[in-house]
Design a protein around this motif. Sequence first.
Motif, PDB file in Angstrom:
ATOM      1  N   ARG A   1       0.830  -1.210   0.000  1.00 36.58           N
ATOM      2  CA  ARG A   1       0.000   0.000   0.000  1.00 36.58           C
ATOM      3  C   ARG A   1       0.866   1.262   0.000  1.00 36.58           C
ATOM      4  N   ILE A   2       1.973   1.209   0.715  1.00 31.44           N
ATOM      5  CA  ILE A   2       2.893   2.351   0.723  1.00 31.44           C
ATOM      6  C   ILE A   2       3.495   2.543  -0.668  1.00 31.44           C
ATOM      7  N   ALA A   3       3.843   1.448  -1.334  1.00 35.38           N
ATOM      8  CA  ALA A   3       4.362   1.539  -2.710  1.00 35.38           C
ATOM      9  C   ALA A   3       3.311   2.160  -3.625  1.00 35.38           C
ATOM     10  N   GLY A   4       2.057   1.771  -3.444  1.00 32.37           N
ATOM     11  CA  GLY A   4       0.977   2.369  -4.237  1.00 32.37           C
ATOM     12  C   GLY A   4       0.867   3.860  -3.976  1.00 32.37           C
ATOM     13  N   ALA A   5       0.957   4.249  -2.717  1.00 28.91           N
ATOM     14  CA  ALA A   5       0.892   5.670  -2.376  1.00 28.91           C
ATOM     15  C   ALA A   5       2.060   6.437  -2.995  1.00 28.91           C
ATOM     16  N   ALA A   6       3.243   5.844  -2.967  1.00 25.21           N
ATOM     17  CA  ALA A   6       4.413   6.489  -3.576  1.00 25.21           C
ATOM     18  C   ALA A   6       4.214   6.659  -5.082  1.00 25.21           C
ATOM     19  N   SER A   7       3.625   5.650  -5.707  1.00 25.09           N
ATOM     20  CA  SER A   7       3.326   5.752  -7.136  1.00 25.09           C
ATOM     21  C   SER A   7       2.313   6.860  -7.386  1.00 25.09           C
ATOM     22  N   ALA A   8       1.288   6.943  -6.543  1.00 25.86           N
ATOM     23  CA  ALA A   8       0.266   7.978  -6.698  1.00 25.86           C
ATOM     24  C   ALA A   8       0.888   9.369  -6.566  1.00 25.86           C
ATOM     25  N   VAL A   9       1.771   9.548  -5.601  1.00 27.34           N
ATOM     26  CA  VAL A   9       2.452  10.845  -5.416  1.00 27.34           C
ATOM     27  C   VAL A   9       3.285  11.170  -6.652  1.00 27.34           C
ATOM     28  N   THR A  10       3.977  10.168  -7.183  1.00 30.21           N
ATOM     29  CA  THR A  10       4.767  10.375  -8.394  1.00 30.21           C
ATOM     30  C   THR A  10       3.871  10.762  -9.561  1.00 30.21           C
ATOM     31  N   GLY A  11       2.720  10.095  -9.695  1.00 30.84           N
ATOM     32  CA  GLY A  11       1.770  10.437 -10.749  1.00 30.84           C
ATOM     33  C   GLY A  11       1.277  11.868 -10.623  1.00 30.84           C
ATOM     34  N   ALA A  12       0.995  12.303  -9.382  1.00 27.30           N
ATOM     35  CA  ALA A  12       0.565  13.691  -9.163  1.00 27.30           C
ATOM     36  C   ALA A  12       1.680  14.672  -9.550  1.00 27.30           C
ATOM     37  N   TRP A  13       2.911  14.310  -9.220  1.00 27.97           N
ATOM     38  CA  TRP A  13       4.058  15.147  -9.582  1.00 27.97           C
ATOM     39  C   TRP A  13       4.213  15.226 -11.109  1.00 27.97           C
ATOM     40  N   LEU A  14       4.018  14.080 -11.777  1.00 29.60           N
ATOM     41  CA  LEU A  14       4.096  14.077 -13.247  1.00 29.60           C
ATOM     42  C   LEU A  14       2.998  14.948 -13.860  1.00 29.60           C
ATOM     43  N   LEU A  15       1.813  14.892 -13.286  1.00 23.84           N
ATOM     44  CA  LEU A  15       0.705  15.715 -13.794  1.00 23.84           C
ATOM     45  C   LEU A  15       0.972  17.210 -13.574  1.00 23.84           C
ATOM     46  N   ALA A  16       1.617  17.523 -12.465  1.00 22.56           N
ATOM     47  CA  ALA A  16       1.887  18.934 -12.165  1.00 22.56           C
ATOM     48  C   ALA A  16       3.016  19.484 -13.038  1.00 22.56           C
ATOM     49  N   GLY A  17       3.895  18.574 -13.505  1.00 19.45           N
ATOM     50  CA  GLY A  17       5.080  18.997 -14.264  1.00 19.45           C
ATOM     51  C   GLY A  17       4.788  19.274 -15.632  1.00 19.45           C
TER      52      GLY A  17
END
Length: 190
Positions: A174-190
């Motif tokens: 679940r933590i790995a999933g959360a880290a992926s989600a944060v990365t996805g949000a960062w990619l969307l913001a970039g």
Amino acid sequence: MNLRKPLLATLLLLSPALALAHPGHDHAGVLSGIAHPIFGFDHLLAMVAVGLWAAQQNGKARWALPLTFVATMLLGGLAGFAGIEMPLMETGIAGSVLALGLLVALAIRPPVAIAVGLTALFAASHGVAHGLELPELSSPWGYAAGFVVATAALHAAGYALVRLLPQAAAPLVRIAGAASAVTGAWLLAG
């Protein structure tokens, strides 16, 4: 001295070089296809997440999600080979990293039809991107085979990770999933 054996040995050693003396036998397409999902960080995260999410499911969904992703991605790749572009493709890829990460982090188990639909939507973006990024002079079929094999292997790795870890390690997934989600949000913001 009998020259037949050394001559035969020399001919056998040269035969692979003769077979490769004309175009169409290079493996650059296959290797490029394998490299694209593995070294494209956004693709890597999404494809491992599909495996993680599939392992969190019950019944048919465990197989349906990875198979749907691979099949839809291949169709998207064929569309990309034909030059068909997808609106907001990069946004769709980044969004898939975010969404799949959240699905894993929250261990969501929607009905199979909804899970398959989401998976197909995400896979289409990845597939079109793969197809549009076909390296020059590469065989599209070799390249497609490479990205299909790499994607299936990444799904299998994510799936195996969840299935082989002891139940006590479930929070790590679940933590790995959360880290992926944060990365996805960062990619969307970039």
